[in-house]
Scaffold this active site. Sequence first.
Site, PDB file in Angstrom:
ATOM      1  N   ASP A 189      35.815  29.395  28.305  1.00 10.07           N
ATOM      2  CA  ASP A 189      34.497  29.307  28.679  1.00 10.07           C
ATOM      3  C   ASP A 189      34.242  31.414  28.899  1.00 10.07           C
ATOM      4  O   ASP A 189      35.534  32.088  28.888  1.00 10.07           O
ATOM      5  CB  ASP A 189      34.174  28.858  30.256  1.00 10.07           C
ATOM      6  N   HIS A 262      28.722  30.473  27.520  1.00 10.59           N
ATOM      7  CA  HIS A 262      30.219  30.289  28.146  1.00 10.59           C
ATOM      8  C   HIS A 262      31.155  30.843  26.846  1.00 10.59           C
ATOM      9  O   HIS A 262      32.028  30.272  27.081  1.00 10.59           O
ATOM     10  CB  HIS A 262      30.292  28.737  28.142  1.00 10.59           C
ATOM     11  N   GLU A 325      23.568  25.669  28.145  1.00 16.50           N
ATOM     12  CA  GLU A 325      23.382  26.433  29.249  1.00 16.50           C
ATOM     13  C   GLU A 325      23.712  28.218  28.209  1.00 16.50           C
ATOM     14  O   GLU A 325      23.915  28.916  28.671  1.00 16.50           O
ATOM     15  CB  GLU A 325      24.016  26.636  30.460  1.00 16.50           C
TER      16      GLU A 325
HETATM   17  C1  TNX Z   1      27.483  23.142  34.537  1.00 18.20           C
HETATM   18  S1  TNX Z   1      27.654  20.662  33.076  1.00 18.20           S
HETATM   19  C2  TNX Z   1      28.157  23.523  33.651  1.00 18.20           C
HETATM   20  C3  TNX Z   1      28.786  23.685  33.840  1.00 18.20           C
HETATM   21  C4  TNX Z   1      29.733  23.774  35.446  1.00 18.20           C
HETATM   22  C5  TNX Z   1      28.982  22.619  36.289  1.00 18.20           C
HETATM   23  C6  TNX Z   1      29.374  22.790  37.674  1.00 18.20           C
HETATM   24  C7  TNX Z   1      27.458  22.205  31.763  1.00 18.20           C
HETATM   25  C8  TNX Z   1      27.231  21.129  30.478  1.00 18.20           C
HETATM   26  N1  TNX Z   1      27.763  23.169  32.188  1.00 18.20           N
HETATM   27  O1  TNX Z   1      29.485  25.222  32.934  1.00 18.20           O
HETATM   28  O2  TNX Z   1      30.841  24.045  35.377  1.00 18.20           O
HETATM   29  O3  TNX Z   1      27.473  22.880  35.638  1.00 18.20           O
HETATM   30  O4  TNX Z   1      28.749  21.698  37.979  1.00 18.20           O
END
Ligand code: TNX
Length: 526
Positions: A189, A262, A325
Amino acid sequence: MASVTGTTAANLVPRPVRIDARDGAFTLDAKTRIIFQAGNEHARETAEYAAAVLRPATGYGLPVEPASSPDERDAIGFWGTDGGAALGPEGYRLRSGRDGVVVSAPARAGLFYGVQTLRQLLPVTIFDAEPSDQAWLVPGVEIEDRPRFAWRGMMLDVARHFMPLESLRKFIDAMALHKMNLLHLHLTDDQGWRVEIKKYPRLTEVGAWRAESQISHWDEGEPRFDGVPHGGFYSQAEIRDLVAYAAARSITILPEIEMPGHAQAAIAAYPELGNVDEPLPVRTVWGVNKNIFNAEESTILFLQDVLTEVMDLFPGTYIHIGGDEAVKDQWQASAAMQARIKSLGLPDEHHLQRYFIERMDRFLSSHGRRLVGWDEIMEGNLGPGPTVMAWHDIDKAVEAARSGKDAVLAPTEYTYFDYYQGDKETEPLAIWGDLRLNKVYSFDPLPSEFGEVERRHILGAQGQVWTEFIPTTDHAEYMAFPRACALAEVVWTPQEQRDYADFLQRLRVHLGRLDRIGMRYRPLDE
Ligand code: TNX
């Protein structure tokens, strides 16, 4: 179903498909032998495992021996059976009575789950590490059992906070006890890269370490930091050992290598993978990040090299490439990415992400593997092939299924074990949310209104332990359990046999098992 109440048989978690009471109980004692069907390697391995888990608390020798009949007296036996269609690849039968216990299953996983059930049929002190003077009674039962779903998982985010190997092994043992079969490790990440890649050593030399960690919460304004360097990674030798340890417990490890978002830890190690000229550190704040991989051919090939080593380490069919994301600001602002979009003849950045994911999909497929990604991989109208991990909500799984893709359910609403599980005033700081035990239990991954398409494509579900605000293993256990016990039953037990009050009653006894294996679970409210 003749229900078995008032005996330890009623305290199995997850609840088996069918359990009938029989006359007579078996007493495990100093004369008990563990026998296996001669010539059946899976039965032999399982018998060895059973002896190993039953010896510490009983203090008995429990010799492991081949046998020609399951009906030998004063024995616990492991047998193959061709009851395949009824039991499926992971089902088993367990019959106990005055003379002994016989577990039979068509495959190794079922034999292994038979041992887990046997342990839970015994007094909870069987989970002690030291012997005690005790009547080791197995009540007389006949059990026929198999899982509702093939994908019964837990995800641990070892990128935000590194977890030592011994705690992963403890977690694997606890998953096995609940008949869960998939451990998803979120290995990379923005804040850390945790797996050694021989071809690109800086990924861990640089990417595994960050200067400090954010400790303040979102609503506090400017972030505060702990000032303490954090990091760690798993060598390839350690990963191989861990994969073998898990496999011996019928658990597959699903590795996740995040792309294109990430990705800041990797970009810190190899700046040419990013979109900006200035060097970036391994990230110290949490949250969505605009620094993502570029989509140059050289970056795609770099990541395919990484996946080549990852495939070599993790033999399971599925490889997770993240995909969540990935904000497109930098691709929008970058002349190189705009040129790339144009030269590939794509309409926009979302289609460039689709192109990126499809390159990885083709690469993994050509090696006989299957790509899994978070639901954003569907951006740009991705074709069938990849498996979608639906985290936003259940509708994402429905969308995946209707476009011909398999889906795994990981919705925030029911499976985010980083969310609060009780009142915010009394719980340790958590990321946000409110996900209590009863809510987890109420989850049905395949509600009856779903049609044939969803039925075909929904593989199962998993719980997520994201660790931004979970710096220690003890804390991770507190967040995971007992919510993972509820989830284990969600994915194992037929929906029509699930009942929260009944579960809670069994759970009260079951927590005694977790006490004995040293799980730092959250106590029940009353
Ligand atoms: C969203 S869920 C994210 C993570 C975070 C999380 C915290 C997802 C695929 N991505 O990077 O840790 O929310 O709840």
